[in-house]
Design an enzyme around this catalytic site. Structure first.
Site, short mmCIF file in Angstrom:
data_model
loop_
_atom_site.label_atom_id
_atom_site.label_comp_id
_atom_site.label_asym_id
_atom_site.label_seq_id
_atom_site.Cartn_x
_atom_site.Cartn_y
_atom_site.Cartn_z
N GLY A 14 32.63 1.06 -10.56
CA GLY A 14 31.77 1.53 -11.64
C GLY A 14 31.44 0.50 -12.72
O GLY A 14 31.15 0.87 -13.86
N GLY A 15 31.45 -0.77 -12.34
CA GLY A 15 31.09 -1.82 -13.31
C GLY A 15 29.72 -1.56 -13.94
O GLY A 15 29.54 -1.70 -15.16
N ASP A 34 29.12 4.80 -2.59
CA ASP A 34 29.94 3.71 -2.05
C ASP A 34 30.77 4.24 -0.88
O ASP A 34 31.10 5.43 -0.83
CB ASP A 34 30.86 3.11 -3.11
N GLU A 58 22.42 3.71 4.00
CA GLU A 58 21.39 3.85 5.03
C GLU A 58 21.39 5.23 5.68
O GLU A 58 20.48 5.57 6.43
CB GLU A 58 21.48 2.72 6.06
N SER A 76 24.67 -3.60 -6.68
CA SER A 76 25.29 -4.88 -6.32
C SER A 76 25.59 -4.86 -4.84
O SER A 76 26.70 -4.52 -4.44
CB SER A 76 26.58 -5.16 -7.08
N CYS A 79 28.14 -9.05 -1.03
CA CYS A 79 27.73 -10.43 -1.23
C CYS A 79 28.18 -11.35 -0.10
O CYS A 79 27.73 -12.48 0.00
CB CYS A 79 28.28 -10.94 -2.55
N SER A 358 33.98 -6.57 -8.38
CA SER A 358 33.18 -5.97 -9.44
C SER A 358 32.42 -7.02 -10.24
O SER A 358 32.22 -8.15 -9.78
CB SER A 358 34.07 -5.10 -10.32
N1 SAH Z 1 29.46 -3.35 -8.60
C1 SAH Z 1 30.58 -2.75 -7.92
C2 SAH Z 1 31.06 -3.50 -6.71
C3 SAH Z 1 30.06 -3.87 -5.69
S1 SAH Z 1 30.80 -4.64 -4.29
C4 SAH Z 1 31.73 -2.60 -8.92
O1 SAH Z 1 31.52 -2.68 -10.10
O2 SAH Z 1 32.86 -2.40 -8.49
C5 SAH Z 1 29.88 -3.95 -2.99
C6 SAH Z 1 30.27 -2.51 -2.67
O3 SAH Z 1 29.36 -2.04 -1.69
C7 SAH Z 1 31.66 -2.33 -2.08
O4 SAH Z 1 32.39 -1.46 -2.90
C8 SAH Z 1 31.41 -1.71 -0.70
O5 SAH Z 1 32.34 -0.71 -0.38
C9 SAH Z 1 30.02 -1.11 -0.87
N2 SAH Z 1 29.21 -1.00 0.35
C10 SAH Z 1 29.00 -1.95 1.27
N3 SAH Z 1 28.15 -1.52 2.23
C11 SAH Z 1 27.82 -0.25 1.90
C12 SAH Z 1 26.94 0.73 2.49
N4 SAH Z 1 26.30 0.46 3.62
N5 SAH Z 1 26.83 1.93 1.90
C13 SAH Z 1 27.51 2.20 0.75
N6 SAH Z 1 28.33 1.31 0.14
C14 SAH Z 1 28.49 0.10 0.71
#
Ligand code: SAH
Length: 373
Positions: A14-15, A34, A58, A76, A79, A358
């Site tokens: 939740g950042g 997520d 998706e 986000s 990466c 995050s």
């Molecule tokens: N901004 C977030 C972190 C993002 S990291 C924070 O503040 O914590 C990327 C996130 O994408 C990861 O938690 C991963 O579980 C999620 N993720 C990756 N592929 C996904 C998908 N196809 N559907 C939903 N979530 C996904």
């Protein structure tokens, strides 16, 4: 102004949600998505009222997104496809699929969101995923700006250079582009220049001084430590009385094996390196460690270390009392508020993991203010 309806994709812990709260923008997260069960537990623990979908992006249809009738999209995407350490599979990486799905979705929404903010690693700016994103945004009538920023630009002593894209729907009457609103603007994607001078990687081509540091490293660190626009590490530490220091000390085996790779900082420093998800377990490139016994200087502990017996070597290193930053301290350095916490069942190792994925809350909060202003 009526509260903006916000969708938070790849919500993690939740950042983005915290950044939104911190920004003061009147908004409500109407759905977070997520697939990581640990991250989702943390999210739900801190935002029990928010609707959180534990499913793949998706797998969510256009109709379902349409029903959310949202004004802002925060995301986000994973990466790994773009990092130096990843395989750089870019759009061919399976983990990019959901992102490409979002790009497919955007033109098909009944109502396009007025605002979009995307965060990703350095490296994304040259990817074809970014090219697809830009293409889609143009097609859909957005104006946008890309910046590369690190938390040091908001006074936080932590390097975490990230790519951000801010987009506004240009049919919005209040939109006039972003012209020079965002400070520290990135070199255009494709150029390799550093914008604000905080490279996270060091080149090893220079003469070795002590540890494995190069002259360039030493000069960079000393410049960072004397930059008074950045706060000191001490402001981000837990009260030492609350702390079970033993639990966080670097174990002897790690000290002996990896001491030359440690990035050591003191409470008076104004820098630390990026905390990644392996922090607390691996040493190289995963985040700085803190020197707790300050009477001995690091330089003198390391001088002639290679000539010492194992035992002397260990004595010298133990004497520095090097420890990991606690998850709370890492959260502090990432701009999370004191109200943020972990549910009890989440282990320390898991805490470092999800924090490492995050983002810096304060930095994103500023960007959201700029985006909406
Ligand atoms: N901004 C977030 C972190 C993002 S990291 C924070 O503040 O914590 C990327 C996130 O994408 C990861 O938690 C991963 O579980 C999620 N993720 C990756 N592929 C996904 C998908 N196809 N559907 C939903 N979530 C996904």
């Amino acid at each position: 102004m009526e509260a903006l309806r916000v969708v938070e994709l790849y919500s993690g812990i939740g950042g983005m949600h915290y950044a939104l709260k911190d920004s003061g923008v009147s908004a409500q997260v109407v759905a977070a998505v997520d697939i990581n069960p640990t991250a989702n537990l943390v999210y739900q623990h801190n935002f029990p009222q928010t609707v959180l979908w534990n499913k793949t992006i998706e797998g969510i249809s256009v109709e379902v997104f349409d029903k959310l009738c949202f004004d802002m999209l925060l995301m986000s995407p994973p990466c790994q496809p773009f990092t130096r350490l990843g395989l750089q599979g870019d759009v061919t990486d399976a983990r990019t699929k959901s992102f490409l799905y979002i790009l497919h979705l955007l033109p098909r929404l009944r109502k396009r969101p007025r605002f979009i903010l995307l965060e990703n690693v350095k490296g994304f700016e040259t990817s074809s995923a970014r090219a697809c994103l830009v293409e889609t945004l143009k097609e859909c009538g957005y104006v946008f700006q890309e910046v590369m920023l690190s938390p040091t630009s908001v006074g936080i002593p932590n390097s975490r250079m990230r790519y951000f894209l801010l987009a506004k729907l240009s049919t919005d009457t209040r939109t006039s582009g972003f012209s020079a609103q965002v400070p520290d603007v990135v070199p255009q994607p494709g150029s390799s220049g550093q914008s604000s001078g905080q490279p996270e990687a060091s080149s090893q081509e220079h003469p070795v001084l002590y540890k494995l540091e190069t002259l360039v490293d030493v000069q960079r660190k000393s410049a960072q430590d004397s930059n008074e626009s950045v706060r000191q590490i001490r402001d981000f530490l837990e009260p030492q009385t609350d702390l079970n220091v033993q639990q966080y000390l670097i174990p002897p085996r790690t000290l002996l094996r990896y001491c030359l790779l440690l990035d050591i900082v003191q409470p008076s420093c104004r820098r630390s390196v990026c905390f990644t998800k392996g922090y607390g377990r691996y040493v190289e490139g995963t985040g700085s460690v803190l020197q707790c016994h300050l009477e001995t200087k690091v330089q003198s502990a390391f001088t002639g270390l290679e000539l010492c017996s194992e035992e002397q070597k260990l004595q010298r290193l133990l004497n520095l009392q090097l420890r990991y930053f606690t998850p709370r301290e890492v959260a502090n350095l990432m701009g999370f508020p004191q109200s943020f916490s972990f549910p009890e069942q989440i282990s320390t190792r898991q805490q470092y993991r999800v924090l490492g994925n995050s983002l810096n809350v304060v930095l994103v909060s500023r960007l959201l203010q700029l985006l909406v202003s």
